[in-house]
Design a protein around this motif. Sequence first.
Motif, mmCIF file in Angstrom:
data_model
loop_
_atom_site.group_PDB
_atom_site.id
_atom_site.type_symbol
_atom_site.label_atom_id
_atom_site.label_comp_id
_atom_site.label_asym_id
_atom_site.label_seq_id
_atom_site.Cartn_x
_atom_site.Cartn_y
_atom_site.Cartn_z
ATOM 1 N N UNK A 110 0.720 -1.474 0.112
ATOM 2 C CA UNK A 110 0.241 0.095 0.413
ATOM 3 C C UNK A 110 0.795 1.352 -0.070
ATOM 4 N N UNK A 111 1.568 1.589 0.770
ATOM 5 C CA UNK A 111 3.207 2.580 1.044
ATOM 6 C C UNK A 111 3.731 2.856 -0.642
ATOM 7 N N UNK A 112 4.046 1.704 -0.842
ATOM 8 C CA UNK A 112 5.040 1.872 -2.147
ATOM 9 C C UNK A 112 3.959 1.939 -3.616
ATOM 10 N N UNK A 120 -6.186 10.562 2.736
ATOM 11 C CA UNK A 120 -6.784 9.300 2.691
ATOM 12 C C UNK A 120 -6.722 8.272 3.757
ATOM 13 N N UNK A 121 -5.229 8.106 2.871
ATOM 14 C CA UNK A 121 -5.310 6.823 3.116
ATOM 15 C C UNK A 121 -3.827 6.814 4.453
ATOM 16 N N UNK A 122 -3.392 7.850 5.006
ATOM 17 C CA UNK A 122 -2.245 8.209 5.617
ATOM 18 C C UNK A 122 -3.348 8.010 6.530
ATOM 19 N N UNK A 123 -4.120 8.490 7.080
ATOM 20 C CA UNK A 123 -4.977 9.098 7.805
ATOM 21 C C UNK A 123 -5.227 8.140 8.570
ATOM 22 N N UNK A 124 -6.483 7.186 7.386
ATOM 23 C CA UNK A 124 -6.529 5.624 8.081
ATOM 24 C C UNK A 124 -5.420 4.706 8.623
ATOM 25 N N UNK A 125 -4.687 4.791 8.270
ATOM 26 C CA UNK A 125 -2.701 3.711 8.408
ATOM 27 C C UNK A 125 -2.556 4.389 10.062
ATOM 28 N N UNK A 126 -2.855 6.046 10.247
ATOM 29 C CA UNK A 126 -2.386 6.211 11.509
ATOM 30 C C UNK A 126 -3.799 6.225 12.571
ATOM 31 N N UNK A 127 -4.635 5.929 11.926
ATOM 32 C CA UNK A 127 -5.645 6.072 13.510
ATOM 33 C C UNK A 127 -6.069 4.625 13.691
ATOM 34 N N UNK A 128 -5.302 3.807 12.402
ATOM 35 C CA UNK A 128 -5.888 2.141 12.967
ATOM 36 C C UNK A 128 -4.317 1.564 13.981
ATOM 37 N N UNK A 129 -3.406 2.375 13.918
ATOM 38 C CA UNK A 129 -2.572 2.377 15.227
ATOM 39 C C UNK A 129 -2.802 2.553 16.519
ATOM 40 N N UNK A 130 -3.937 3.115 17.036
ATOM 41 C CA UNK A 130 -4.790 2.567 18.286
ATOM 42 C C UNK A 130 -5.178 1.600 18.547
ATOM 43 N N UNK A 131 -5.817 1.151 17.184
ATOM 44 C CA UNK A 131 -5.814 -0.618 17.558
ATOM 45 C C UNK A 131 -5.000 -1.007 17.182
ATOM 46 N N UNK A 169 -9.705 -6.218 11.575
ATOM 47 C CA UNK A 169 -9.618 -7.559 11.608
ATOM 48 C C UNK A 169 -10.001 -8.376 10.468
ATOM 49 N N UNK A 170 -11.865 -8.071 10.693
ATOM 50 C CA UNK A 170 -12.751 -9.187 10.174
ATOM 51 C C UNK A 170 -12.546 -8.940 8.054
ATOM 52 N N UNK A 171 -11.981 -7.206 8.604
ATOM 53 C CA UNK A 171 -12.072 -6.852 6.448
ATOM 54 C C UNK A 171 -10.709 -6.806 5.932
ATOM 55 N N UNK A 172 -9.831 -7.801 6.757
ATOM 56 C CA UNK A 172 -8.774 -7.939 6.519
ATOM 57 C C UNK A 172 -8.291 -6.073 5.480
ATOM 58 N N UNK A 173 -8.016 -4.931 6.639
ATOM 59 C CA UNK A 173 -7.946 -3.859 6.413
ATOM 60 C C UNK A 173 -6.155 -4.012 6.810
ATOM 61 N N UNK A 174 -5.076 -3.202 6.427
ATOM 62 C CA UNK A 174 -4.153 -3.314 7.011
ATOM 63 C C UNK A 174 -4.200 -2.490 8.516
ATOM 64 N N UNK A 175 -3.418 -2.648 8.980
ATOM 65 C CA UNK A 175 -3.130 -2.240 10.477
ATOM 66 C C UNK A 175 -2.153 -1.949 11.420
ATOM 67 N N UNK A 176 -1.491 -0.395 11.353
ATOM 68 C CA UNK A 176 -0.639 -0.670 11.712
ATOM 69 C C UNK A 176 -0.090 -0.337 13.420
ATOM 70 N N UNK A 177 1.279 -1.875 13.545
ATOM 71 C CA UNK A 177 1.208 -1.458 15.248
ATOM 72 C C UNK A 177 2.569 -1.596 15.205
ATOM 73 N N UNK A 187 1.272 4.330 -3.166
ATOM 74 C CA UNK A 187 1.431 6.100 -2.730
ATOM 75 C C UNK A 187 2.781 6.432 -3.593
ATOM 76 N N UNK A 188 3.676 5.779 -2.966
ATOM 77 C CA UNK A 188 5.018 6.482 -2.756
ATOM 78 C C UNK A 188 5.021 6.609 -4.670
ATOM 79 N N UNK A 189 5.143 5.187 -5.537
ATOM 80 C CA UNK A 189 5.532 5.240 -6.264
ATOM 81 C C UNK A 189 4.538 6.085 -7.653
ATOM 82 N N UNK A 190 3.110 6.639 -7.385
ATOM 83 C CA UNK A 190 2.526 7.538 -7.843
ATOM 84 C C UNK A 190 2.455 8.986 -7.862
ATOM 85 N N UNK A 191 3.294 8.704 -6.279
ATOM 86 C CA UNK A 191 3.737 10.381 -5.653
ATOM 87 C C UNK A 191 5.256 10.740 -6.090
#
Length: 462
Positions: free
Chosen positions: A160-162, A203-214, A388-396, A164-168
């Motif tokens: 996911x990061x790669x 949007x993606x960065x905010x979602x990944x950052x928010x996932x860190x709490x979980x 977890x159930x939706x198999x989304x990326x979670x930052x730990x 975004x980085x390639x497009x940027x």
Amino acid sequence: MIPQDTIVALATPSGSGAIAIIRISGKDAITIAASVFTSIKGKDITTQKTHTLHLGHITDDNKIYDQVLLSLFKGTNSYTGENTVEISCHGSVYIQQQIIQLLLRKGCRMANAGEFTLRAFLNGKLDLSQAEAVADLIASDNEASHQIAMQQMRGGFSNEIAKLREELLNFASLIELELDFAEEDVEFADRTQFTDLLNRINFVLKRLIDSFAVGNVIKNGIPVAIVGEPNVGKSTLLNALLNEERAIVSDIAGTTRDTIEDELVINGIGFRFIDTAGIRETEDVVESIGIRKTFEKMEQAQVVVYLFNVAQFGIQGSELKTEIEKIKNQFPLKPLVIIGNKADKLTENQKKEALELIPGLLLVSAKENIGVEELKDKLLSFVNTGALRNNETIVTNTRHYDSLLKALEEIQKVQFGLQSGISADLMAIDIRQALYYFGEITGQVTNDELLGNIFANFCIGK
């Protein structure tokens, strides 16, 4: 620089067992292994195909150390991306030491912590976030942390990061090109498409950052402090949750003088329960220290469970409400679970009255194991496991979280610059910084100090 020497280490836990695995990796791994291995069928392992198994003996000067099974992985077709041999021997500590010492005499070097995985990273078999996920996978002790580690090890996060980085990076190239033609005043980068890309990255960065709490609580477990006055059943509740006699239980107030901690996995999520000393006024020096620790644990906990004797609720009703309000005011951001223990002693009318007077009250009997499952369900409700159930990326990983925050800050600077119409050369600086922080996550940007800190936390044989 990619190391050229050959390393060896025990890949299984130290100590006696049925089988131990000794791993060798490096340019000369197969040659060194061949010098000490005698196949029972007379095979020369230097000429055998990759991913083959061979039965034989480890020998030196006609001395036989053990009968072993040798696994052969040639070239890039291995975990480390270089010649690798794994020797499965009997699990005697003596045999393990003798074989490793023999391999050291033949030219191997003892591996450093995490050096096999470091070589996998340096040889392009894993990116840095995948390599870190290997350590998380080894350390996982519940279903949720295992699932997250597996998802990251398969490259879900880094892909996911790669992307975004390639497009940027593509847009960054066009912005840089504009700088070369600054005098012609031309635009190669479509500003509308660039705005859309920045909005998507934001949007993606905010979602990944928010996932860190979980992700952080799933990885490290959720600390739950069990608090209340003395002799209301805190230790009994801990024992009921763990289904074992973990804490000493007695009718004497102040029995628990220190905090007692233990872990429980509920539906794949790890919880760390902390049984604390009863809160009351006391002149006992030791008990006072325990009460002080209770407040410290409440500060550290992410969930507070307040326990009281519901059978005495009529007597202490006003004092109880005051105590509950005090905890809510002291820890306004922490979920508070209010539990009325010893509910088996109440009539149905008394239960109804207690539930009406205290919103959200859970009635339990820790001694009779009534209401304990409802408490577990309540605790699970505080954990957002939908990702977890939706198999989304979670930052730990804290390092990833820090890099994501810095990348988001740079992207927002680019967005502001685009809206303000600032020059391309100033925008290019912020884009380069965002790309730098993206690269830090996957290891496209790194240094020896960073790698040393990451792999120092690995076990020796991984």
